[in-house]
Design an enzyme around this catalytic site. Sequence first.
Site, PDB file in Angstrom:
ATOM      1  N   GLU A 102      12.415  58.524  50.337  1.00 24.93           N
ATOM      2  CA  GLU A 102      12.784  57.108  50.387  1.00 24.93           C
ATOM      3  C   GLU A 102      14.294  56.937  50.520  1.00 24.93           C
ATOM      4  O   GLU A 102      14.761  56.027  51.209  1.00 24.93           O
ATOM      5  CB  GLU A 102      12.270  56.387  49.144  1.00 24.93           C
ATOM      6  CG  GLU A 102      10.759  56.400  48.993  1.00 24.93           C
ATOM      7  CD  GLU A 102      10.022  55.895  50.228  1.00 24.93           C
ATOM      8  OE1 GLU A 102      10.591  55.069  50.974  1.00 24.93           O
ATOM      9  OE2 GLU A 102       8.880  56.332  50.453  1.00 24.93           O
ATOM     10  N   HIS A 105      15.345  57.064  54.051  1.00 20.30           N
ATOM     11  CA  HIS A 105      15.283  55.793  54.775  1.00 20.30           C
ATOM     12  C   HIS A 105      16.554  54.974  54.552  1.00 20.30           C
ATOM     13  O   HIS A 105      17.045  54.309  55.473  1.00 20.30           O
ATOM     14  CB  HIS A 105      14.065  54.986  54.332  1.00 20.30           C
ATOM     15  CG  HIS A 105      12.764  55.524  54.843  1.00 20.30           C
ATOM     16  ND1 HIS A 105      12.562  55.835  56.171  1.00 20.30           N
ATOM     17  CD2 HIS A 105      11.588  55.800  54.210  1.00 20.30           C
ATOM     18  CE1 HIS A 105      11.327  56.271  56.331  1.00 20.30           C
ATOM     19  NE2 HIS A 105      10.725  56.277  55.166  1.00 20.30           N
ATOM     20  N   HIS A 109      19.150  53.744  57.415  1.00 14.22           N
ATOM     21  CA  HIS A 109      19.607  52.357  57.549  1.00 14.22           C
ATOM     22  C   HIS A 109      21.125  52.279  57.585  1.00 14.22           C
ATOM     23  O   HIS A 109      21.712  51.539  58.385  1.00 14.22           O
ATOM     24  CB  HIS A 109      19.051  51.531  56.385  1.00 14.22           C
ATOM     25  CG  HIS A 109      19.375  50.081  56.461  1.00 14.22           C
ATOM     26  ND1 HIS A 109      19.968  49.383  55.427  1.00 14.22           N
ATOM     27  CD2 HIS A 109      19.193  49.165  57.463  1.00 14.22           C
ATOM     28  CE1 HIS A 109      20.133  48.128  55.778  1.00 14.22           C
ATOM     29  NE2 HIS A 109      19.683  47.969  56.996  1.00 14.22           N
TER      30      HIS A 109
END
Length: 230
Positions: A102, A105, A109
């Site tokens: 996670e 991610h 970004h």
Amino acid sequence: MFWYIDPYYFMLIVPAMLIALLAQARVSSTFNRYSRVYSHRGITAAQVARNILDENGLYDVQVQRVAGSLTDHYDPRSNVVRLSDSVYTSTSIAAIGVAAHEVGHAIQHATDYAPLTLRNAIIPVTNLGSRLSIPLIIAGLLFSAQPLVQIGILAFSLMVVFQLVTLPVEFNASNRAIRTLAADGYLDRDELAGAKSVLGAAAMTYVAALITAVAQLLRLILLFGRRDRD
């Protein structure tokens, strides 16, 4: 009668659903297996997430706990990594792997990773297409309006595009996680194998989602083509 009307449901949708169920069962069993194997360092998944974020200069990204099991996700709107109850305080190999994924991610970004940027950009169009596709197809069939059916199928195809773009996003986040966990010594070699198994099983659920979307699209195309010939 049902077989005569829609044989493609059994030919395409049922196998795709079975693949999706098997993928989900595998990720659950793999996670449960390695959630009972604890890392030698004894650091929690939340601490690993916080450390990796800080190492990448992402001090503004928060790590929060969220209810449920395997509900972990990164929210780009709030800039928050949310870890589930079964992950947040756990020191298991499975939890650490999920947390690092996670965080991957969040790093995507922050670095404007192209596939993630594309996926985020098409989400509104994809959501609209998923809501309108079936009503358009039904309306086209009821009123014998072929263009409406074609537009409906085209709208549904956006779901396939979304699932296709999702694959590199998820695989890249997992690869980032494994590299970081190895390079920073959060997991040793044997533990990394377990984390890879967990993330690999999770990745297969996205492959299954793509297969399901493609099967549904093919079914619509074949049904519409058969109706045209009839």
